[in-house]
Design a protein around this motif. Structure first.
Motif, PDB file in Angstrom:
ATOM      1  N   LEU A   7     -11.315  14.130  -3.772  1.00  0.00           N
ATOM      2  CA  LEU A   7     -12.577  14.254  -4.507  1.00  0.00           C
ATOM      3  C   LEU A   7     -13.213  12.889  -4.749  1.00  0.00           C
ATOM      4  O   LEU A   7     -14.428  12.728  -4.624  1.00  0.00           O
ATOM      5  CB  LEU A   7     -12.355  14.975  -5.842  1.00  0.00           C
ATOM      6  N   TYR A   8     -12.405  11.903  -5.098  1.00  0.00           N
ATOM      7  CA  TYR A   8     -12.916  10.557  -5.331  1.00  0.00           C
ATOM      8  C   TYR A   8     -13.526   9.977  -4.058  1.00  0.00           C
ATOM      9  O   TYR A   8     -14.602   9.375  -4.087  1.00  0.00           O
ATOM     10  CB  TYR A   8     -11.793   9.653  -5.848  1.00  0.00           C
ATOM     11  N   LEU A   9     -12.836  10.152  -2.940  1.00  0.00           N
ATOM     12  CA  LEU A   9     -13.327   9.591  -1.681  1.00  0.00           C
ATOM     13  C   LEU A   9     -14.629  10.247  -1.244  1.00  0.00           C
ATOM     14  O   LEU A   9     -15.562   9.557  -0.817  1.00  0.00           O
ATOM     15  CB  LEU A   9     -12.269   9.738  -0.592  1.00  0.00           C
ATOM     16  N   THR A  10     -14.715  11.559  -1.345  1.00  0.00           N
ATOM     17  CA  THR A  10     -15.952  12.227  -0.933  1.00  0.00           C
ATOM     18  C   THR A  10     -17.092  11.913  -1.891  1.00  0.00           C
ATOM     19  O   THR A  10     -18.237  11.765  -1.460  1.00  0.00           O
ATOM     20  CB  THR A  10     -15.747  13.748  -0.811  1.00  0.00           C
ATOM     21  N   ALA A  60       1.825   0.904  -6.535  1.00  0.00           N
ATOM     22  CA  ALA A  60       0.916   1.435  -5.520  1.00  0.00           C
ATOM     23  C   ALA A  60      -0.262   2.160  -6.156  1.00  0.00           C
ATOM     24  O   ALA A  60      -1.401   2.048  -5.678  1.00  0.00           O
ATOM     25  CB  ALA A  60       1.671   2.370  -4.574  1.00  0.00           C
ATOM     26  N   MET A  61      -0.024   2.897  -7.218  1.00  0.00           N
ATOM     27  CA  MET A  61      -1.118   3.600  -7.907  1.00  0.00           C
ATOM     28  C   MET A  61      -2.095   2.614  -8.538  1.00  0.00           C
ATOM     29  O   MET A  61      -3.309   2.831  -8.494  1.00  0.00           O
ATOM     30  CB  MET A  61      -0.567   4.537  -8.988  1.00  0.00           C
ATOM     31  N   LEU A  62      -1.578   1.547  -9.121  1.00  0.00           N
ATOM     32  CA  LEU A  62      -2.462   0.529  -9.692  1.00  0.00           C
ATOM     33  C   LEU A  62      -3.313  -0.126  -8.611  1.00  0.00           C
ATOM     34  O   LEU A  62      -4.515  -0.333  -8.796  1.00  0.00           O
ATOM     35  CB  LEU A  62      -1.643  -0.527 -10.437  1.00  0.00           C
ATOM     36  N   CYS A  63      -2.693  -0.437  -7.497  1.00  0.00           N
ATOM     37  CA  CYS A  63      -3.439  -1.036  -6.385  1.00  0.00           C
ATOM     38  C   CYS A  63      -4.435  -0.042  -5.799  1.00  0.00           C
ATOM     39  O   CYS A  63      -5.544  -0.416  -5.416  1.00  0.00           O
ATOM     40  CB  CYS A  63      -2.486  -1.517  -5.309  1.00  0.00           C
ATOM     41  N   LEU A  64      -4.057   1.219  -5.736  1.00  0.00           N
ATOM     42  CA  LEU A  64      -4.942   2.251  -5.207  1.00  0.00           C
ATOM     43  C   LEU A  64      -6.198   2.390  -6.054  1.00  0.00           C
ATOM     44  O   LEU A  64      -7.287   2.612  -5.533  1.00  0.00           O
ATOM     45  CB  LEU A  64      -4.197   3.583  -5.131  1.00  0.00           C
ATOM     46  N   GLY A  65      -6.056   2.209  -7.345  1.00  0.00           N
ATOM     47  CA  GLY A  65      -7.213   2.280  -8.218  1.00  0.00           C
ATOM     48  C   GLY A  65      -8.105   1.047  -8.160  1.00  0.00           C
ATOM     49  O   GLY A  65      -9.263   1.099  -8.558  1.00  0.00           O
ATOM     50  N   ALA A  66      -7.576  -0.047  -7.633  1.00  0.00           N
ATOM     51  CA  ALA A  66      -8.330  -1.301  -7.630  1.00  0.00           C
ATOM     52  C   ALA A  66      -9.081  -1.566  -6.331  1.00  0.00           C
ATOM     53  O   ALA A  66     -10.006  -2.367  -6.320  1.00  0.00           O
ATOM     54  CB  ALA A  66      -7.387  -2.470  -7.915  1.00  0.00           C
ATOM     55  N   HIS A  68     -11.380  -0.661  -2.810  1.00  0.00           N
ATOM     56  CA  HIS A  68     -12.530   0.182  -2.471  1.00  0.00           C
ATOM     57  C   HIS A  68     -12.732   0.322  -0.968  1.00  0.00           C
ATOM     58  O   HIS A  68     -13.534   1.139  -0.545  1.00  0.00           O
ATOM     59  CB  HIS A  68     -13.793  -0.389  -3.113  1.00  0.00           C
ATOM     60  N   ALA A  69     -12.039  -0.464  -0.167  1.00  0.00           N
ATOM     61  CA  ALA A  69     -12.177  -0.380   1.286  1.00  0.00           C
ATOM     62  C   ALA A  69     -11.254   0.718   1.822  1.00  0.00           C
ATOM     63  O   ALA A  69     -10.111   0.854   1.378  1.00  0.00           O
ATOM     64  CB  ALA A  69     -11.823  -1.707   1.931  1.00  0.00           C
ATOM     65  N   ALA A  70     -11.742   1.488   2.766  1.00  0.00           N
ATOM     66  CA  ALA A  70     -10.998   2.630   3.300  1.00  0.00           C
ATOM     67  C   ALA A  70      -9.638   2.248   3.890  1.00  0.00           C
ATOM     68  O   ALA A  70      -8.653   2.954   3.638  1.00  0.00           O
ATOM     69  CB  ALA A  70     -11.837   3.384   4.316  1.00  0.00           C
ATOM     70  N   PRO A  71      -9.527   1.157   4.665  1.00  0.00           N
ATOM     71  CA  PRO A  71      -8.196   0.826   5.208  1.00  0.00           C
ATOM     72  C   PRO A  71      -7.175   0.509   4.102  1.00  0.00           C
ATOM     73  O   PRO A  71      -6.013   0.890   4.200  1.00  0.00           O
ATOM     74  CB  PRO A  71      -8.439  -0.399   6.078  1.00  0.00           C
ATOM     75  N   LEU A  72      -7.622  -0.165   3.044  1.00  0.00           N
ATOM     76  CA  LEU A  72      -6.705  -0.470   1.949  1.00  0.00           C
ATOM     77  C   LEU A  72      -6.360   0.787   1.161  1.00  0.00           C
ATOM     78  O   LEU A  72      -5.216   0.941   0.690  1.00  0.00           O
ATOM     79  CB  LEU A  72      -7.305  -1.533   1.036  1.00  0.00           C
ATOM     80  N   ILE A  73      -7.321   1.673   0.996  1.00  0.00           N
ATOM     81  CA  ILE A  73      -7.034   2.947   0.326  1.00  0.00           C
ATOM     82  C   ILE A  73      -5.994   3.717   1.120  1.00  0.00           C
ATOM     83  O   ILE A  73      -5.047   4.279   0.554  1.00  0.00           O
ATOM     84  CB  ILE A  73      -8.326   3.766   0.133  1.00  0.00           C
ATOM     85  N   ALA A  74      -6.124   3.743   2.439  1.00  0.00           N
ATOM     86  CA  ALA A  74      -5.150   4.435   3.288  1.00  0.00           C
ATOM     87  C   ALA A  74      -3.771   3.783   3.182  1.00  0.00           C
ATOM     88  O   ALA A  74      -2.753   4.482   3.092  1.00  0.00           O
ATOM     89  CB  ALA A  74      -5.638   4.443   4.730  1.00  0.00           C
TER      90      ALA A  74
END
Length: 81
Positions: A7-10, A60-66, A68-74
């Motif tokens: 949901l966040y990504l879309t 990982a969750m903390l980094c995931l929240g920080a 914004h680039a798609a490759p880093l999110i993946a």
């Protein structure tokens, strides 16, 4: 976490296919982690393996929240899985 990530990504403007791919990457990370978890528990003990798992998931969750680039999110979705 996974439905909210999609949901966040879309909502952030990423295509639905990319959001689905990142969700699949999360699942792949979970599969690899569950297979490796037994070996880690045998090597370091169950308590230490759980501690390692919880701290790495939290990081990982903390980094995931920080990020914004798609490759880093993946990347962090795989690590969080």
């Amino acid at each position: 976490m996974l439905p909210f990530l999609v949901l966040y990504l879309t909502a952030s403007g990423y295509p639905v296919a990319l959001a689905g791919g990142i969700a699949a990457a999360y699942g792949a990370g979970a599969l690899v982690a569950s297979l490796a978890g037994g070996h880690v528990a045998d090597r370091f003990g169950r308590r230490n393996a759980l501690a390692i798992s919880m701290f790495s998931s939290a990081a990982a969750m903390l980094c995931l929240g920080a990020v914004h680039a798609a490759p880093l999110i993946a990347l962090f979705a795989v690590v969080a899985g």
